[in-house]
Design a protein around this motif. Structure first.
Motif, mmCIF file in Angstrom:
data_model
loop_
_atom_site.group_PDB
_atom_site.id
_atom_site.type_symbol
_atom_site.label_atom_id
_atom_site.label_comp_id
_atom_site.label_asym_id
_atom_site.label_seq_id
_atom_site.Cartn_x
_atom_site.Cartn_y
_atom_site.Cartn_z
ATOM 1 N N VAL A 39 0.855 -1.186 0.000
ATOM 2 C CA VAL A 39 0.000 0.000 0.000
ATOM 3 C C VAL A 39 0.891 1.236 0.000
ATOM 4 O O VAL A 39 1.817 1.344 0.807
ATOM 5 C CB VAL A 39 -0.934 0.014 1.235
ATOM 6 C CG1 VAL A 39 -1.900 1.192 1.145
ATOM 7 C CG2 VAL A 39 -1.690 -1.305 1.348
ATOM 8 N N GLU A 40 0.601 2.169 -0.892
ATOM 9 C CA GLU A 40 1.428 3.371 -0.980
ATOM 10 C C GLU A 40 0.597 4.554 -1.468
ATOM 11 O O GLU A 40 -0.467 4.376 -2.065
ATOM 12 C CB GLU A 40 2.611 3.140 -1.918
ATOM 13 C CG GLU A 40 2.214 2.641 -3.287
ATOM 14 C CD GLU A 40 3.393 2.111 -4.074
ATOM 15 O OE1 GLU A 40 4.522 2.578 -3.839
ATOM 16 O OE2 GLU A 40 3.183 1.237 -4.939
ATOM 17 N N VAL A 41 1.101 5.732 -1.183
ATOM 18 C CA VAL A 41 0.476 6.964 -1.652
ATOM 19 C C VAL A 41 1.227 7.432 -2.880
ATOM 20 O O VAL A 41 2.453 7.541 -2.875
ATOM 21 C CB VAL A 41 0.496 8.053 -0.564
ATOM 22 C CG1 VAL A 41 -0.072 9.349 -1.112
ATOM 23 C CG2 VAL A 41 -0.297 7.603 0.656
ATOM 24 N N SER A 42 0.458 7.698 -3.943
ATOM 25 C CA SER A 42 1.049 8.146 -5.200
ATOM 26 C C SER A 42 0.646 9.591 -5.469
ATOM 27 O O SER A 42 -0.486 9.997 -5.183
ATOM 28 C CB SER A 42 0.566 7.249 -6.352
ATOM 29 O OG SER A 42 0.934 7.792 -7.611
ATOM 30 N N ARG A 49 -3.271 9.676 -4.870
ATOM 31 C CA ARG A 49 -4.054 8.446 -4.932
ATOM 32 C C ARG A 49 -3.462 7.434 -3.965
ATOM 33 O O ARG A 49 -2.246 7.402 -3.745
ATOM 34 C CB ARG A 49 -4.044 7.847 -6.338
ATOM 35 C CG ARG A 49 -4.669 8.708 -7.412
ATOM 36 C CD ARG A 49 -4.685 7.972 -8.753
ATOM 37 N NE ARG A 49 -3.348 7.560 -9.152
ATOM 38 C CZ ARG A 49 -3.082 6.570 -10.016
ATOM 39 N NH1 ARG A 49 -4.068 5.882 -10.536
ATOM 40 N NH2 ARG A 49 -1.838 6.271 -10.333
ATOM 41 N N LEU A 50 -4.323 6.611 -3.406
ATOM 42 C CA LEU A 50 -3.874 5.476 -2.612
ATOM 43 C C LEU A 50 -3.821 4.274 -3.534
ATOM 44 O O LEU A 50 -4.791 3.989 -4.254
ATOM 45 C CB LEU A 50 -4.849 5.218 -1.457
ATOM 46 C CG LEU A 50 -4.408 4.186 -0.420
ATOM 47 C CD1 LEU A 50 -3.206 4.702 0.380
ATOM 48 C CD2 LEU A 50 -5.558 3.847 0.519
ATOM 49 N N LEU A 51 -2.695 3.579 -3.536
ATOM 50 C CA LEU A 51 -2.521 2.406 -4.395
ATOM 51 C C LEU A 51 -2.381 1.155 -3.545
ATOM 52 O O LEU A 51 -1.651 1.146 -2.551
ATOM 53 C CB LEU A 51 -1.284 2.561 -5.279
ATOM 54 C CG LEU A 51 -1.209 3.788 -6.194
ATOM 55 C CD1 LEU A 51 0.097 3.767 -6.988
ATOM 56 C CD2 LEU A 51 -2.409 3.842 -7.130
ATOM 57 N N VAL A 52 -3.074 0.107 -3.931
ATOM 58 C CA VAL A 52 -2.944 -1.202 -3.305
ATOM 59 C C VAL A 52 -2.465 -2.170 -4.373
ATOM 60 O O VAL A 52 -3.161 -2.417 -5.364
ATOM 61 C CB VAL A 52 -4.278 -1.681 -2.700
ATOM 62 C CG1 VAL A 52 -4.121 -3.084 -2.124
ATOM 63 C CG2 VAL A 52 -4.756 -0.714 -1.633
ATOM 64 N N CYS A 282 -8.172 14.403 -1.272
ATOM 65 C CA CYS A 282 -8.919 13.461 -0.437
ATOM 66 C C CYS A 282 -8.899 12.074 -1.073
ATOM 67 O O CYS A 282 -9.269 11.902 -2.242
ATOM 68 C CB CYS A 282 -10.357 13.932 -0.263
ATOM 69 S SG CYS A 282 -11.328 12.895 0.853
ATOM 70 N N ILE A 283 -8.478 11.077 -0.292
ATOM 71 C CA ILE A 283 -8.356 9.710 -0.826
ATOM 72 C C ILE A 283 -9.470 8.791 -0.313
ATOM 73 O O ILE A 283 -9.398 7.577 -0.505
ATOM 74 C CB ILE A 283 -6.974 9.107 -0.487
ATOM 75 C CG1 ILE A 283 -6.764 9.046 1.025
ATOM 76 C CG2 ILE A 283 -5.852 9.898 -1.164
ATOM 77 C CD1 ILE A 283 -5.515 8.281 1.446
ATOM 78 N N GLY A 284 -10.494 9.382 0.312
ATOM 79 C CA GLY A 284 -11.629 8.582 0.747
ATOM 80 C C GLY A 284 -12.033 8.879 2.170
ATOM 81 O O GLY A 284 -11.534 9.824 2.793
ATOM 82 N N SER A 285 -12.939 8.050 2.708
ATOM 83 C CA SER A 285 -13.489 8.363 4.023
ATOM 84 C C SER A 285 -14.069 7.136 4.704
ATOM 85 O O SER A 285 -14.335 6.106 4.078
ATOM 86 C CB SER A 285 -14.594 9.414 3.878
ATOM 87 O OG SER A 285 -15.728 8.865 3.234
ATOM 88 N N TYR A 286 -14.301 7.309 6.017
ATOM 89 C CA TYR A 286 -14.947 6.300 6.865
ATOM 90 C C TYR A 286 -16.114 6.955 7.590
ATOM 91 O O TYR A 286 -15.912 7.812 8.450
ATOM 92 C CB TYR A 286 -13.955 5.730 7.877
ATOM 93 C CG TYR A 286 -12.833 4.942 7.256
ATOM 94 C CD1 TYR A 286 -13.006 3.607 6.916
ATOM 95 C CD2 TYR A 286 -11.601 5.540 6.991
ATOM 96 C CE1 TYR A 286 -11.975 2.874 6.339
ATOM 97 C CE2 TYR A 286 -10.572 4.823 6.416
ATOM 98 C CZ TYR A 286 -10.761 3.485 6.091
ATOM 99 O OH TYR A 286 -9.736 2.769 5.510
ATOM 100 N N VAL A 287 -17.333 6.544 7.238
ATOM 101 C CA VAL A 287 -18.513 7.096 7.882
ATOM 102 C C VAL A 287 -18.611 6.566 9.312
ATOM 103 O O VAL A 287 -18.178 5.456 9.612
ATOM 104 C CB VAL A 287 -19.785 6.746 7.076
ATOM 105 C CG1 VAL A 287 -20.083 5.262 7.146
ATOM 106 C CG2 VAL A 287 -20.969 7.578 7.522
#
Length: 440
Positions: A39-42, A49-52, A282-287
């Motif tokens: 997992v890395e940040v690009s 972007r977050l890459l898996v 922003c690379i996403g979220s957790y409600v």
């Protein structure tokens, strides 16, 4: 026949290609069952972007501690976050195993001492022991294929004074990167301010991602990110219902909780304005919260009820994650009154008087609605920062009669209370609302 088989094969290929990141994430997890994900940040220009394993992974997630993971997968989320490695019911390994089984990745929380709970960041031995203990926590988990990100502490900026906490966070991040090169690190802030952004930039350069937790003011977050000069990637690790500190109160100080339909509308608006609006950083979220908890009330923050029923906010998350509404929708509350008054009308009742409450509900599928009512004392076990609160005991024996969407009850003894109503559609979905009232 061969041509038909080829057309069928082509359709399957196209379907797989268009199935989105959830199935891609599931495939990555299943393919690398025995190996950690890389997992890395690009960064490309101003976009992060977050890459898996080399593929983009936009976080469509929820916060949960004991929540329904299979339901999360059914609604097509791709991740959840925790607050600690040991939640008292399941080990971190069990949590990760369940996530992996359901094709979901985990931002694993790490419990870090808070100054408001008595942790002293001037005590070097205390800080050193915490670092060593955390290392012991993460070593058995670092190669799990469901692990996505390490979350170092939660709202460490809430009611604190000593900025050395950020030095400790940075040292924890450096330790993690030394033993685990495959997973990024973050820390979650309560709100966002210039002071915290400056501290994180100055004292926590080893962190890969900034995490922010925000409720009613979430639509303002992209503006605050720019205003305070955060130029790196970030995610929102808690967002949802209007906070109990953000709503109007009754004359006696009881916060007025929004009903489940008002909440659902706000969830959608806040996501669109505060998360989806920033496609660069922003690379996403957790409600918050894929489950249920007592915090001011048993219905305030959980988007599930105590009995496991889904509220309308789950419908909204399904829409956000899939671009379409679920096949069966949760009932919608149109109106709710007690003695002809709403929650904003400072409802005052006489001791041992008889009163009527009524709710108006609409259901998309015209399902038969079953109504349940509950009278509960106003909570007095009030904490901060999500700390554990005890649920008040319901007051029994007050319901006199009930007719569909209307209830007649006898008021309890002098004090402050709430009248809760739950409107269930028979499909494990329910609307809920409550009205605070005072008995004189």
């Amino acid at each position: 026949m061969k041509q038909s088989l080829f057309v069928l094969f082509l359709c399957l290929v196209l379907s797989c290609k268009q199935s989105g990141q959830n199935k891609s994430a599931q495939a990555m997890l299943q393919k690398g069952a025995a190996a950690p994900a890389k997992v890395e940040v690009s960064q490309k220009g101003n976009k992060y972007r977050l890459l898996v394993n080399g593929e983009e992974f936009y976080i469509k997630g929820a916060g949960l501690e004991f929540g329904n993971v299979p339901a999360l997968a059914e609604h097509k989320a791709n991740s959840f976050r925790t607050w600690r490695t040991e939640n008292g019911q399941k080990s971190a390994k069990e949590v990760l195993d369940e996530a992996h089984k359901n094709g979901i990745m985990v931002t694993m929380g790490i419990e870090v001492g808070r100054e408001r709970h008595g942790f002293d960041y001037n005590n070097e031995e205390m800080v050193r022991n915490q670092l060593n203990d955390i290392k012991k926590e993460i070593l058995p988990l670092k190669d799990h294929p469901a692990l996505l990100i390490w979350g170092i502490g939660n709202e460490l900026n809430l009611h604190y004074k000593n900025p050395k906490v950020w030095d400790a966070v940075n040292d924890i991040s450096k330790m993690i990167h030394a033993v685990d090169p495959n997973h990024p690190t973050t820390t979650s802030l309560a709100g966002l301010s210039q002071k915290e952004v400056d501290f994180i930039k100055e004292r926590c350069p080893d962190l890969d991602i900034l995490s922010v937790q925000m409720y009613g003011d979430l639509p303002n977050l992209p503006n605050l990110i720019k205003k305070f000069g955060w130029e790196g990637p970030y995610m929102v690790t808690e967002w949802g219902a209007t906070g109990h500190w953000e709503v109007p109160t009754t004359a006696w100080g009881a916060p007025i909780e929004e009903n489940s339909s008002v909440k659902a509308n706000n969830y959608l608006k806040r996501y669109q304005g505060g998360i989806a609006a920033d496609s660069l950083q922003c690379i996403g979220s957790y409600v918050f919260l894929w489950g249920n908890k007592q915090e001011r009330t048993p219905t305030w923050y959980g988007i599930f009820l105590e009995d496991g029923k889904e509220t309308e906010s789950v419908d909204v998350m399904h829409y956000i994650w899939n671009g379409e509404w679920p096949s069966n929708r949760t009932p919608i509350i149109k109106d709710y009154t007690l003695d002809g008054k709403t929650a904003h009308d400072n409802v005052m009742l006489k001791e041992e008087g008889q009163y009527v409450a009524q709710i108006e509900v609409m259901d998309f599928e015209n399902d038969t609605i079953v109504y349940d009512w509950e009278i509960m004392p106003e909570s007095t076990d009030l904490k901060e920062g999500g700390d554990l609160e005890e649920r008040p005991e319901s007051v029994k024996g007050l319901i006199i009669s009930q007719e569909e969407n209307k209830v007649t009850f006898k008021s309890p003894t002098k004090g402050v209370y709430r009248l809760f109503v739950y409107a269930s559609d028979g499909n494990n979905q329910a609307a809920t609302a409550n009205i605070p009232f005072m008995v004189e």
